[in-house]
Design an enzyme around this catalytic site. Structure first.
Site, PDB file in Angstrom:
ATOM      1  N   ASP A  16      54.833  40.689  31.462  1.00  0.00           N
ATOM      2  CA  ASP A  16      53.565  41.116  32.057  1.00  0.00           C
ATOM      3  C   ASP A  16      53.749  41.798  33.408  1.00  0.00           C
ATOM      4  O   ASP A  16      53.098  41.443  34.400  1.00  0.00           O
ATOM      5  CB  ASP A  16      52.605  39.925  32.219  1.00  0.00           C
ATOM      6  CG  ASP A  16      52.443  39.130  30.944  1.00  0.00           C
ATOM      7  OD1 ASP A  16      52.493  39.739  29.866  1.00  0.00           O
ATOM      8  OD2 ASP A  16      52.281  37.904  31.026  1.00  0.00           O
ATOM      9  N   GLU A 191      43.541  42.741  25.886  1.00  0.00           N
ATOM     10  CA  GLU A 191      43.828  41.966  27.086  1.00  0.00           C
ATOM     11  C   GLU A 191      44.355  42.883  28.189  1.00  0.00           C
ATOM     12  O   GLU A 191      44.402  44.103  28.030  1.00  0.00           O
ATOM     13  CB  GLU A 191      44.864  40.860  26.790  1.00  0.00           C
ATOM     14  CG  GLU A 191      46.173  41.382  26.264  1.00  0.00           C
ATOM     15  CD  GLU A 191      47.137  40.268  25.892  1.00  0.00           C
ATOM     16  OE1 GLU A 191      46.844  39.097  26.189  1.00  0.00           O
ATOM     17  OE2 GLU A 191      48.192  40.577  25.301  1.00  0.00           O
TER      18      GLU A 191
END
Length: 547
Positions: A16, A191
């Site tokens: 991420d 997301e």
């Protein structure tokens, strides 16, 4: 001629990535899940060579990760800089619970005057979902975009991207939330929203397709920050699966059926955009490299980067004109790499603090259980709960950042009870690890060494005949080669190493086998399930590449 950047730029468990440039310095923040100190920040001058610089969530942050289930904890930190105030900002999710697909998350923001901190106390934002990010508009307003997690039956999952205005002075969101997108593709698993502004357009970048083999970076844009947003006709703009598939409403994020054997990198997605001082553009994203012949990624999700460019129509494209993530990408024009080799690590425990590569699962690192002063040149770890615990465990571990590595330590330990243990560990989470340890044999009334293993919570003692160690001092070595590990031991500081136990398969210590998305760690630790009075002294810990 520009140099070539090789991917992954930060190998091992670094998912991420959120990339930021301030001046000539580049920073990347990555998720740390159940590990402390939370949120690693890496630094580079050339986008090619990266080194671990600092952490955001230290023991003073007040965010308690004890009891955290894998893969909950600290998700998707977003790093930003407010030019008007000169403040660095971090937005983050603390995922508390994933049962019933409720995804109970608390989202926070923190600020600091320098990237090294100190960081402010966490400012609560919301609990509407996860993956918040901050956007500082050029009119002085601040916004947060978050995935609004849908929990109702009969509604499209996972939900929508919502926009909120954020007031840093009040330390809270103001006004009403506005839903601005339900995804720019049909891949589902929406997301990781990020907002950017370029030539009068607001760009919404999201991750879609799940954080597994169908992952991708998706772009939408609007002239108004509140939308409506139109989707890039070439979406996803970076991926490992550059073909259409429909998975809206499908909750599976792993999606092994979407593995692309022709992709140089797997799972490419969750992008973050940065420009260079000379006007070039790059996209940092997560990726993964399965063990050869398998879909198992023991190294977890790693950080990669791709060079990008803007089209005349105002869309982003990879420099080579494709959408398939590559193992190499052109470097910054006119920049010469600084050649930092920040893989592996070694700590001889002769400094005032431990090496910052060494993290601890669930609990904070503090003087209540670890000391560098009790025995000069050694790290003393006091035994606490067993490694099956998700609370007070005495473990220090670094990410395994290569397929062929050697972890090694030397320890002095004087166990008095069979519940005392100390040694070298390969660790995924509290239910999955392999531990070469010293413990106590009541029948022989002496210390012995053996191997104990946790597989999905089940305990296995792998050596029926334990090896005596007369003086309570031993060195352990673990040699990892792709899908297996061989442990060794050494006594009396001899030059030779002796095989300890059988060769063990480790591919189960992977996201795919354990339904997670973290990564393999190697480290040292001790437990005392008797009176919590024992301790082990460690002379050093090292993690070396064999490639």
């Amino acid at each position: 001629m520009a140099y070539e950047i090789k991917n992954p730029i930060i190998p091992g468990f670094t998912p991420d990535p959120s990339i930021l440039r301030v001046g000539d310095d580049y920073y990347i923040a990555t998720s740390t899940f159940h590990w402390n100190p939370g949120i690693q920040i890496f630094h580079s001058k050339d986008l090619d060579n990266w080194h671990l610089l600092t952490h955001v969530l230290d023991k003073n942050a007040g965010i308690d990760l004890r009891g955290t289930d894998t893969p909950a904890g600290i998700w998707a930190p977003h790093l930003s800089f407010d030019n008007k105030t000169g403040l660095y900002w971090i937005a983050l999710s603390k995922m508390n619970n994933m049962n019933g697909r409720m995804f109970d998350a608390d989202n926070y923001a923190m600020s600091a005057k320098t990237i090294m901190g100190p960081w402010s106390k966490p400012i609560y934002l919301n609990s509407i979902g996860f993956d918040p990010s901050l956007f500082h508009d050029d009119d002085g307003k601040h916004y947060v975009v978050t995935l609004e997690w849908e929990t109702r039956e009969g509604f499209e999952h996972p939900g929508a991207i919502v926009l909120d205005e954020f007031d840093p002075q009040k330390g809270q969101l103001v006004g009403e939330s506005i839903r601005i997108s339900r995804g720019g593709t049909d891949r589902g698993c929406l997301e990781a929203p990020h907002l950017y502004k370029h030539k009068g357009w607001y760009y919404l970048m999201t991750a879609e397709g799940g954080t597994g083999y169908g992952h991708g970076v998706v772009l939408q844009r609007s002239k108004n920050i509140a939308g409506p947003y139109e989707s890039d006709p070439k979406n996803p703009i970076v991926t490992s699966t550059p073909y259409y598939f429909y998975r809206r409403g499908d909750p599976d994020a792993t999606r092994p059926d979407l593995y692309n054997p022709d992709a140089p990198l797997q799972k490419a997605g969750h992008g973050s955009l940065v420009d260079t001082p000379n006007g070039e553009w790059y996209l940092a994203h997560l990726c993964a490299r399965p063990l050869p012949g398998t879909l198992d990624c023991t190294l977890g999700r790693e950080t990669a980067i791709q060079k990008m460019s803007w089209t005349d129509e105002g869309w982003l494209r990879m420099a080579d004109g494709t959408t398939l993530a590559k193992k190499t990408t052109p470097g910054i024009t006119g920049v010469h790499p600084e050649s930092i080799n920040d893989v592996g690590m070694r700590d001889d425990f002769d400094q005032e603090t431990v090496d910052q590569h060494l993290l601890t699962p669930y609990c904070v690192q503090d003087e209540s259980w670890m000391s560098l002063s009790d025995r000069k040149g050694w790290l003393r770890l006091h035994g606490r709960q067993s490694f099956y615990s998700k609370r007070d465990v005495s473990i220090l571990a670094a990410r395994v950042d290569g397929f062929r590595v050697t972890a090694e330590t030397k320890l002095s330990f004087h166990p008095k009870h069979y519940s005392d243990s100390a040694g070298l560990i390969l660790y995924y989470d509290n239910s999955n690890w392999i531990f070469a340890r010293m413990t106590y044999d009541e029948l022989g009334k002496q210390p012995v060494i053996d191997i104990v293993q946790a597989v999905k919570g089940a305990k296995k003692e792998l050596m029926k005949v334990k090896i005596p160690v007369n003086d309570g001092q031993v060195s352990f070595r673990a040699t990892v080669s792709y899908d297996n590990v061989q442990f060794y031991y050494q006594v009396d500081d001899s030059d030779s190493w002796t095989t300890l136990g059988p060769q063990l398969e480790i591919k189960y210590l992977s996201d795919e086998e354990l339904d997670g998305f973290t990564g393999l760690m190697a480290g040292i630790g001790t437990w005392d399930a008797n009176r919590r009075t024992s301790y082990a002294d460690f002379d050093y810990f090292s993690l070396d590449h064999n490639e």
